[in-house]
Enzyme design. Structure first.
Site, PDB file in Angstrom:
ATOM      1  N   CYS A 167       0.833  -1.213   0.000  1.00 48.05           N
ATOM      2  CA  CYS A 167       0.000   0.000   0.000  1.00 48.05           C
ATOM      3  C   CYS A 167       0.861   1.255   0.000  1.00 48.05           C
ATOM      4  O   CYS A 167       0.530   2.257   0.656  1.00 48.05           O
ATOM      5  CB  CYS A 167      -0.951   0.004   1.192  1.00 48.05           C
ATOM      6  SG  CYS A 167      -2.179  -1.311   1.162  1.00 48.05           S
ATOM      7  N   ASN A 168       1.963   1.226  -0.722  1.00 42.47           N
ATOM      8  CA  ASN A 168       2.859   2.372  -0.820  1.00 42.47           C
ATOM      9  C   ASN A 168       3.461   2.397  -2.219  1.00 42.47           C
ATOM     10  O   ASN A 168       4.631   2.066  -2.423  1.00 42.47           O
ATOM     11  CB  ASN A 168       3.951   2.299   0.247  1.00 42.47           C
ATOM     12  CG  ASN A 168       4.742   3.592   0.370  1.00 42.47           C
ATOM     13  OD1 ASN A 168       4.846   4.375  -0.564  1.00 42.47           O
ATOM     14  ND2 ASN A 168       5.315   3.818   1.544  1.00 42.47           N
TER      15      ASN A 168
END
Length: 781
Positions: A427-428
Site C-alpha cells: 500500500c505504498n
C-alpha cells in the site's frame, strides 16, 4: 572451503546470548552497539507461535496471552454499559474511556492541555477525518488557496486524502523525499511568511515500505518556515503519519509537536483491531470543520429546522455514535502488559533494530559462487542507527544471473517453511516506484496487462512489480532471524561449496542441516527425500495457477480411444505422440480424498467431470468454517483416507484411532447445513458430514474441527470461470509426498514440460498450465 560457510551464530547462539554477538562491526572499537533485554519471560505469552516464524509485524503486531486474560478478567469482574447513558455501569464506561485517553497521551509524553484523543476505527479513518475537517481555502476565492502536500513515500490512505481535497477544489502536491531535503534552500521571504492561508503537509515518521525514519525535526522546521514543501505563502500544519513508527519506537509529542497524529492500536498491541485514534493539537482543533453529526456529538439540534449546536468537547464532537467502548477498555490492558513485558518503547526500539541490523548485515553479504548477490535490498540507510532506520527489511531475491525471482514464488516457498512475511507494494506505490524504478507509464501498462494491487503477478516483462518485506516486533526472537536466514540459504544455495563472506568468526553449516518445519513433517509422515534446496517447486495447495502468466507451445496430441467421462487412467498409459518419439509414462496415480491429508495410491481410477473421482472432495475446517491445511496443522498428513468403490465408502484411519467410515453417496439430508466455503480462491458449496466424524477429527487433532464435503451441484458454480477440474502432474519421484501430485510422469528430458500445452492420457486430453516442474492440467471436454 567445504560445504556452505555461515556465521557461527546461525548454529549456536540463542536469543539470550544475542548480546554477545551484536556488536558494532566497523568504527565502534568493539563497543556494544545495541541493548537487548532477555526475552525468556515473553515465551509463555506467545506459545501459539511455536514452530512459526512471524515476520510481518509491520502488518500487525501479535497480542500476548496475558493481554487477553487481563481483558477478559476485567469483563467478568465489571459491567460496562453504553457511555451515553447515565446509569452506574455507563458512568463506569465513561470514566474508564477518559482514563484510557489520558493513558494514550501519557504514552506519547504529552497531556490533555496540548492534545485531544479522538477515537476512530483506525488510522485510515483518522486520515479521512483530517481531510474532511481541515479548514481548507479552495481555489477561486479572494484569499490565496490552500495546498495539500504529501511525501510520495506515503501509505495509500494518505495519498487518498487528495480525493477529498480535490472535491473541495484544493490542489494536491506530491513531494519526493529528495525534494524535501533540498527544500531547505527554498525558504520564503519574511513578508510572505505572514500569510495565514492554511496548508497541510503529511509525511510518515517511518516508511512502511523500507523502514526509513524521516526526521521528526521536519515538524518544527516546516511549521517555523525553515522548510517549505512548496513555494507558496501561508501557514503550514503538519500531519505525522505515525502508524508504522509507534509500533516499535517511542514518540515524544512534547518535543515533536505535530498538529495531527493518526495511529492504529493493533500495530502496537495486536489487539484490539478496528480501533485507532487521531491525536489533534488543541491549537488547530477549534478550527476544524464538521458537516455530519451523529449520536452523541450534538449539544442541541432541531429535527424540524436546520439548527445544530455541537458538543463543547472536541473528542465528543468528532466521535459520531457510540464509540467501540469495550475495545477502548482493552487498550488499558494493552499498555499495562506492554510496559510489564518490555519495560517501555525504548527497549522495543533497541531490540527490534538489533534483530533487523543483524539480519540485514548477513543478508547483504550473501553471494553466489560467481560473486553475484543473493538479494537486492531496498533501503535508504546502512542500518547503522535505530534513529534513522526501523526494523523493516525490504528486498527481492535474485538468481545467479541477477534476475529477480518473483515475490509470489518467495511467499509460497516461505509458507512451506512456516515463515510469515509480506509481499507486493505494501500500500505504498510511491516508495515501490522509487526503489524498484517503476515509472508512471509502467503502472498504467501493468494495469492494462491485468496486474492490480494485491495480486500475485510479480514479474512483467522481466521486471518486478513488487518486493518482499520482513519486519520485527517486540516478541520477535533471534531464532526468528536465524530461521529466515536459513530459509534463504536452503532455497538459494546448492550443496556445492559456497562461501558467505561476513566476518572472521564463521563455521561450516551443511545444507542438509537446514530444514523447514513443514519439511520435517513430510519426512516423518511419508519418509520422503528432502527437498533439493534450489528447486523452484510449489505445493498445489499453494500455487494459484494463471494461464496468462505462462508461455506455452500449442501442439495437439492425438487420441485413439473412445471418450468416456469414466475412462480409467492407467499406470501404463502412454501418449500416442510426443516430440522426439520417446515415450512418457505415467508411473503413479494418487488421489487426495481429504484436502491436505495423506495420499491414496491406486493402479487405475475413474475420471469425473472435475478430475479424478473423489479427489479433494472433502476438507477439514476449523470452528469458523475456514479450511485447515498442513501449514496450520501438520498432523493432517497422519490421517489416511482411502476409497472403497465396491462398498461405496471412504475409510479414514490414523494411528491410535479406530477407523471411521463415511458414505460416498452425496445425500446431505434435510438437517445438513449447506454453506459456501472458499478453497484456493474459489467459492464452492459444501455441506457438513456430521458429528461422528467431527468428533473423530477433533480428538485426533486436539482442536475443534469438522469435515465438510464439496457439493457436486455444478449449476451452483456457473459464475466460476474455471469450473472444470484440475490434475497436478509431477515429473520427479522424490517429490511425490511433498508436492501432492495426482499423476507422476517419467520423462527422459529434463524441463521439457515447460513447453507442453496439452497432454493426452489414453482418450483424455488435458490443457497444461506449467510452472517449472509442477503441471496443473485442466480436463478438456
Amino acid at each position: 572451503m567445504k560445504n556452505l560457510l555461515l556465521l557461527d551464530t546461525l548454529g549456536r547462539f540463542s536469543s539470550r546470548s544475542v548480546l554477545h554477538f551484536l556488536k558494532i562491526r566497523e568504527g565502534m572499537s568493539g563497543q556494544m552497539g545495541f541493548i537487548i533485554r532477555s526475552l525468556s519471560h515473553l515465551y509463555p505469552n506467545f506459545v501459539f507461535l511455536s514452530g512459526i516464524t512471524y515476520l510481518d509485524h509491520a502488518g500487525s503486531a501479535l497480542f500476548p496471552e496475558s493481554l487477553l486474560k487481563a481483558f477478559t478478567d476485567d469483563l467478568r469482574d465489571n459491567v460496562y454499559g453504553n457511555p451515553h447513558s447515565q446509569n452506574i455501569s455507563s458512568r463506569l464506561t465513561h470514566d474508564t474511556i477518559e482514563h484510557v485517553r489520558y493513558r494514550i497521551l501519557q504514552h506519547f509524553h504529552t497531556s490533555a492541555e496540548d492534545y485531544t484523543v479522538i477515537f476512530t476505527s483506525g488510522c485510515t479513518a483518522a486520515l479521512k477525518l483530517v481531510a474532511e475537517a481541515f479548514p481548507w481555502i479552495p481555489e477561486g476565492t479572494k484569499q490565496p488557496s490552500s495546498r495539500f502536500c504529501y511525501l510520495t513515500d506515503s501509505h495509500t490512505s494518505v495519498v487518498g486524502m487528495r480525493g477529498i481535497t480535490s472535491s473541495m477544489n484544493v490542489l494536491s502536491v506530491p513531494v519526493k523525499p529528495k525534494e524535501m531535503l533540498l527544500s531547505e534552500k527554498n525558504t520564503l521571504p519574511p513578508e510572505e511568511q505572514n500569510c495565514t492561508t492554511p496548508h497541510l503537509f503529511s509525511y510518515p515518521a517511518q516508511s512502511n515500505f523500507s523502514g526509513t525514519k524521516y526526521p521528526l525535526s521536519w515538524i518544527h522546521d516546516i511549521k517555523s518556515g525553515k522548510l517549505c514543501p512548496t513555494e507558496i505563502p501561508g501557514k503550514w500544519f503538519v500531519l505525522l503519519d505515525a502508524a508504522s513508527y509507534v509500533s516499535t519506537s517511542p514518540l515524544d509529542l512534547g518535543v515533536h509537536q505535530a498538529d495531527f497524529i493518526p495511529i492504529s492500536f493493533y500495530k502496537i498491541f495486536g489487539f484490539p483491531t478496528g480501533l485507532g485514534a487521531l491525536l489533534v493539537s488543541n491549537r488547530i482543533a477549534p478550527f476544524l470543520r464538521k458537516s455530519y453529526f451523529g449520536g452523541g456529538t450534538a449539544a442541541a439540534y432541531l429535527a424540524g429546522e436546520d439548527f445544530y449546536f455541537p458538543q463543547k468537547s472536541i473528542a465528543e464532537r468528532f466521535e459520531d455514535g457510540t464509540v467501540s467502548f469495550l475495545d477502548i477498555i482493552a487498550l488499558k490492558h494493552g499498555f499495562d502488559v506492554l510496559e510489564r513485558l518490555t519495560g517501555g518503547m525504548e527497549n522495543i526500539k533497541q531490540h527490534t533494530f538489533a534483530l533487523a541490523h543483524y539480519t540485514y548485515t548477513v543478508l547483504s553479504t550473501l553471494k553466489y559462487a560467481n560473486g553475484a548477490p543473493v538479494v537486492r535490498i531496498y533501503c535508504d540507510t546502512d542500518f547503522s542507527s535505530p534513529d534513522v532506520q526501523g526494523p523493516i527489511i525490504n528486498f527481492n531475491i535474485l538468481d545467479e544471473n541477477g534476475e529477480v525471482i518473483g515475490f509470489s514464488q518467495v511467499d509460497k516457498m516461505a509458507s512451506l517453511y512456516n515463515i510469515h512475511l509480506r509481499t507486493g507494494c505494501f500500500c505504498n506505490t510511491g516508495a515501490c516506484q522509487m526503489h524498484l524504478g517503476i515509472s508512471n507509464e509502467d503502472i498504467r501498462r501493468n494495469l492494462q496487462a491485468g496486474h492490480v494491487c494485491g495480486d500475485d503477478v510479480d514479474v512483467i516483462d522481466g521486471r518486478p512489480t513488487g518486493s518482499v518485506r520482513i519486519s520485527f516486533g517486540y516478541m520477535s526472537t533471534f531464532e526468528d532471524a536465524q530461521s529466515f536466514l536459513k530459509f534463504i540459504i536452503a532455497t538459494r544455495f546448492s550443496k556445492s561449496d559456497t562461501a558467505v563472506p561476513f566476518q572472521s568468526s564463521v563455521t561450516k553449516l551443511p545444507t542438509e542441516s537446514v530444514k523447514s518445519p513443514v519439511q520435517d513433517d513430510y519426512s516423518s509422515c511419508n519418509n520422503a527425500n528432502k527437498l533439493a534446496p534450489r528447486m523452484h517447486i510449489l505445493d498445489r495447495d499453494l500455487w494459484d495457477s494463471s494461464p496468462a502468466a505462462v508461455k506455452t507451445v500449442k501442439w495437439q496430441p492425438q487420441g485413439t480411444e473412445t471418450e468416456s467421462i469414466r475412462a480409467a487412467v492407467s499406470e501404463t498409459a502412454v501418449p500416442t505422440w510426443r516430440r522426439g518419439g520417446k515415450p512418457i509414462t505415467v508411473t503413479n496415480i494418487y488421489l487426495y480424498p481429504i484436502k491436505s491429508c495423506s495420499a491414496f495410491e491406486v493402479a487405475e481410477w475413474p475420471v469425473g467431470n472435475q478430475g479424478l473421482l473423489y479427489d479433494r472432495n472433502w476438507m477439514v475446517v476449523n470452528q469458523n468454517g475456514v479450511c485447515i491445511t498442513q501449514k496450520q496443522e501438520p498432523r493432517l498428513c497422519l490421517i489416511n483416507p482411502s476409497i472403497d468403490l465396491k462398498q461405496n465408502i471412504m475409510i479414514i484411519q490414523a494411528e491410535g484411532m479406530d477407523p471411521v467410515s463415511i458414505s460416498l453417496e452425496e445425500n446431505p439430508g434435510k438437517e445438513a447445513v449447506i454453506c459456501e466455503s472458499k478453497v484456493c480462491s474459489h467459492r464452492v458449496k459444501t455441506y457438513d458430514c456430521g458429528e461422528r466424524i467431527a468428533g473423530w477429527l477433533s480428538t485426533f487433532l486436539g482442536r475443534s474441527c469438522r469435515l465438510i464435503r464439496q457439493s457436486s451441484d455444478i449449476k451452483s458454480n456457473k459464475h466460476q470461470k474455471n469450473a472444470k477440474g484440475t490434475l497436478a502432474f509431477l515429473i520427479m519421484n522424490e517429490l511425490i509426498p511433498r508436492f501432492r501430485a495426482n499423476l507422476v510422469i517419467s520423462a527422459p528430458e529434463s524441463f521439457e514440460e515447460e513447453e507442453w500445452a496439452e497432454i493426452s492420457v489414453g482418450s483424455l486430453r488435458f490443457q497444461v498450465w506449467t510452472h517449472v516442474l509442477v503441471l496443473y492440467c485442466q480436463k478438456v471436454f
